[in-house]
Write a protein that holds these residues in place. Structure first.
Motif, PDB file in Angstrom:
ATOM      1  N   PHE A  67     -55.343   4.890 123.238  1.00  0.00           N
ATOM      2  CA  PHE A  67     -54.863   3.550 122.897  1.00  0.00           C
ATOM      3  C   PHE A  67     -56.005   2.731 122.306  1.00  0.00           C
ATOM      4  CE2 PHE A  67     -51.200   3.107 126.236  1.00  0.00           C
ATOM      5  CZ  PHE A  67     -50.672   4.305 125.806  1.00  0.00           C
ATOM      6  N   THR A  68     -55.655   1.855 121.364  1.00  0.00           N
ATOM      7  CA  THR A  68     -56.633   0.952 120.762  1.00  0.00           C
ATOM      8  C   THR A  68     -56.054  -0.447 120.687  1.00  0.00           C
ATOM      9  OG1 THR A  68     -57.539   2.751 119.404  1.00  0.00           O
ATOM     10  CG2 THR A  68     -58.095   0.496 118.770  1.00  0.00           C
ATOM     11  N   ILE A  69     -56.758  -1.400 121.272  1.00  0.00           N
ATOM     12  CA  ILE A  69     -56.332  -2.800 121.230  1.00  0.00           C
ATOM     13  C   ILE A  69     -57.098  -3.509 120.121  1.00  0.00           C
ATOM     14  CG2 ILE A  69     -58.026  -3.522 122.967  1.00  0.00           C
ATOM     15  CD1 ILE A  69     -55.960  -5.582 123.971  1.00  0.00           C
ATOM     16  N   SER A  70     -56.421  -4.419 119.441  1.00  0.00           N
ATOM     17  CA  SER A  70     -57.080  -5.212 118.403  1.00  0.00           C
ATOM     18  C   SER A  70     -56.448  -6.597 118.384  1.00  0.00           C
ATOM     19  CB  SER A  70     -56.956  -4.542 117.037  1.00  0.00           C
ATOM     20  OG  SER A  70     -55.598  -4.401 116.659  1.00  0.00           O
ATOM     21  N   ARG A  71     -57.154  -7.534 117.765  1.00  0.00           N
ATOM     22  CA  ARG A  71     -56.656  -8.906 117.702  1.00  0.00           C
ATOM     23  C   ARG A  71     -56.853  -9.457 116.305  1.00  0.00           C
ATOM     24  NH1 ARG A  71     -59.899 -11.721 122.181  1.00  0.00           N
ATOM     25  NH2 ARG A  71     -58.839 -13.599 121.462  1.00  0.00           N
ATOM     26  N   ASP A  72     -55.970 -10.359 115.908  1.00  0.00           N
ATOM     27  CA  ASP A  72     -56.090 -11.073 114.639  1.00  0.00           C
ATOM     28  C   ASP A  72     -56.007 -12.561 114.977  1.00  0.00           C
ATOM     29  OD1 ASP A  72     -55.721 -12.353 112.179  1.00  0.00           O
ATOM     30  OD2 ASP A  72     -54.669 -10.634 111.336  1.00  0.00           O
ATOM     31  N   ASN A  73     -57.162 -13.195 115.092  1.00  0.00           N
ATOM     32  CA  ASN A  73     -57.182 -14.602 115.506  1.00  0.00           C
ATOM     33  C   ASN A  73     -56.476 -15.503 114.500  1.00  0.00           C
ATOM     34  OD1 ASN A  73     -58.622 -13.862 117.767  1.00  0.00           O
ATOM     35  ND2 ASN A  73     -60.594 -14.520 116.981  1.00  0.00           N
ATOM     36  N   ALA A  74     -56.612 -15.185 113.218  1.00  0.00           N
ATOM     37  CA  ALA A  74     -56.004 -16.022 112.185  1.00  0.00           C
ATOM     38  C   ALA A  74     -54.480 -16.009 112.282  1.00  0.00           C
ATOM     39  CB  ALA A  74     -56.449 -15.554 110.806  1.00  0.00           C
ATOM     40  N   LYS A  75     -53.924 -14.863 112.673  1.00  0.00           N
ATOM     41  CA  LYS A  75     -52.468 -14.730 112.775  1.00  0.00           C
ATOM     42  C   LYS A  75     -51.983 -14.908 114.211  1.00  0.00           C
ATOM     43  CE  LYS A  75     -51.962 -11.726 108.752  1.00  0.00           C
ATOM     44  NZ  LYS A  75     -51.448 -10.430 108.233  1.00  0.00           N
ATOM     45  N   ASN A  76     -52.928 -15.104 115.141  1.00  0.00           N
ATOM     46  CA  ASN A  76     -52.584 -15.286 116.552  1.00  0.00           C
ATOM     47  C   ASN A  76     -51.770 -14.111 117.083  1.00  0.00           C
ATOM     48  OD1 ASN A  76     -53.322 -17.201 118.530  1.00  0.00           O
ATOM     49  ND2 ASN A  76     -51.238 -17.979 118.645  1.00  0.00           N
ATOM     50  N   THR A  77     -52.201 -12.911 116.722  1.00  0.00           N
ATOM     51  CA  THR A  77     -51.495 -11.703 117.146  1.00  0.00           C
ATOM     52  C   THR A  77     -52.460 -10.711 117.802  1.00  0.00           C
ATOM     53  OG1 THR A  77     -51.770 -10.729 114.952  1.00  0.00           O
ATOM     54  CG2 THR A  77     -49.691 -11.860 115.393  1.00  0.00           C
ATOM     55  N   VAL A  78     -51.896  -9.887 118.657  1.00  0.00           N
ATOM     56  CA  VAL A  78     -52.626  -8.804 119.309  1.00  0.00           C
ATOM     57  C   VAL A  78     -51.818  -7.528 119.113  1.00  0.00           C
ATOM     58  CG1 VAL A  78     -53.680  -8.011 121.461  1.00  0.00           C
ATOM     59  CG2 VAL A  78     -53.421 -10.457 121.038  1.00  0.00           C
ATOM     60  N   HIS A  79     -52.514  -6.431 118.908  1.00  0.00           N
ATOM     61  CA  HIS A  79     -51.836  -5.164 118.660  1.00  0.00           C
ATOM     62  C   HIS A  79     -52.325  -4.100 119.639  1.00  0.00           C
ATOM     63  CE1 HIS A  79     -50.351  -6.802 114.874  1.00  0.00           C
ATOM     64  NE2 HIS A  79     -51.565  -7.277 114.690  1.00  0.00           N
ATOM     65  N   LEU A  80     -51.471  -3.109 119.844  1.00  0.00           N
ATOM     66  CA  LEU A  80     -51.854  -1.955 120.652  1.00  0.00           C
ATOM     67  C   LEU A  80     -51.389  -0.699 119.922  1.00  0.00           C
ATOM     68  CD1 LEU A  80     -53.167  -1.082 123.362  1.00  0.00           C
ATOM     69  CD2 LEU A  80     -50.842  -0.900 124.284  1.00  0.00           C
ATOM     70  N   GLN A  81     -52.340   0.051 119.394  1.00  0.00           N
ATOM     71  CA  GLN A  81     -52.037   1.332 118.769  1.00  0.00           C
ATOM     72  C   GLN A  81     -52.042   2.393 119.847  1.00  0.00           C
ATOM     73  OE1 GLN A  81     -51.273   2.064 115.471  1.00  0.00           O
ATOM     74  NE2 GLN A  81     -50.839   4.112 116.264  1.00  0.00           N
ATOM     75  N   MET A  82     -50.930   3.088 119.968  1.00  0.00           N
ATOM     76  CA  MET A  82     -50.752   4.075 121.024  1.00  0.00           C
ATOM     77  C   MET A  82     -50.559   5.442 120.386  1.00  0.00           C
ATOM     78  SD  MET A  82     -47.929   1.738 123.016  1.00  0.00           S
ATOM     79  CE  MET A  82     -47.953   2.556 124.585  1.00  0.00           C
ATOM     80  N   ASN A  83     -51.500   6.328 120.588  1.00  0.00           N
ATOM     81  CA  ASN A  83     -51.426   7.683 120.046  1.00  0.00           C
ATOM     82  C   ASN A  83     -51.345   8.716 121.161  1.00  0.00           C
ATOM     83  OD1 ASN A  83     -51.762   6.602 117.433  1.00  0.00           O
ATOM     84  ND2 ASN A  83     -53.989   6.754 117.575  1.00  0.00           N
ATOM     85  N   SER A  84     -50.957   9.914 120.806  1.00  0.00           N
ATOM     86  CA  SER A  84     -50.869  11.026 121.765  1.00  0.00           C
ATOM     87  C   SER A  84     -50.126  10.599 123.021  1.00  0.00           C
ATOM     88  CB  SER A  84     -52.277  11.521 122.125  1.00  0.00           C
ATOM     89  OG  SER A  84     -52.990  11.928 120.978  1.00  0.00           O
ATOM     90  N   LEU A  85     -48.982   9.984 122.822  1.00  0.00           N
ATOM     91  CA  LEU A  85     -48.235   9.439 123.946  1.00  0.00           C
ATOM     92  C   LEU A  85     -47.744  10.537 124.884  1.00  0.00           C
ATOM     93  CD1 LEU A  85     -46.407   6.621 122.024  1.00  0.00           C
ATOM     94  CD2 LEU A  85     -47.733   6.284 124.109  1.00  0.00           C
ATOM     95  N   LYS A  86     -47.717  10.178 126.167  1.00  0.00           N
ATOM     96  CA  LYS A  86     -47.296  11.098 127.224  1.00  0.00           C
ATOM     97  C   LYS A  86     -46.107  10.502 127.967  1.00  0.00           C
ATOM     98  CE  LYS A  86     -52.143  12.378 128.047  1.00  0.00           C
ATOM     99  NZ  LYS A  86     -53.233  12.467 129.062  1.00  0.00           N
TER     100      LYS A  86
END
Length: 114
Positions: A67-86
């Motif tokens: 999993f990888t978390i990221s943020r975009d302060n300008a857009k006020n959004t947070v994302h979670l990229q989820m790979n190799s899901l179990k």
């Protein structure tokens, strides 16, 4: 008023990927540390990924490297990229500040099943 709206959940086969997004109200994302929280059936809600205002990240051991978390302060959004899901990743995922506000969004249902 604090508000979070999550999107991007769904049904995926084991080994698949999903990208969750969270839109927050106001300037919450740029002001606070943010986290993605997991609520699995029969379990307590726990934080699986967190990101500080400075961009430092931390992950629950069970999702490290996947999993990888990221943020975009300008857009006020947070994302979670989820790979190799179990299958054990199956849960409702919600975003919130860290520590969290009392208000929670509806969350995004992630189901990993063949």
């Amino acid at each position: 008023q604090v508000q979070f709206v999550e999107s991007g959940g769904g049904l995926v086969q084991p080994g698949g990927s999903l990208r969750l997004s969270c839109a927050a109200s106001g300037s919450i994302v740029s002001i606070y540390a943010m986290g993605w929280y997991q609520k699995a059936p029969g379990k307590q809600r726990e934080v699986v990924a967190a990101i500080t205002r400075g961009g430092s990240v931390n992950y629950l051991d069970s999702v490290k490297g996947r999993f990888t978390i990221s943020r975009d302060n300008a857009k006020n959004t947070v994302h979670l990229q989820m790979n190799s899901l179990k299958p054990e990743d199956t849960a409702i995922y919600s975003c919130n500040a860290g520590p969290p506000f009392q208000t929670w969004g509806p969350g995004a249902q992630v189901t990993v099943s063949s």
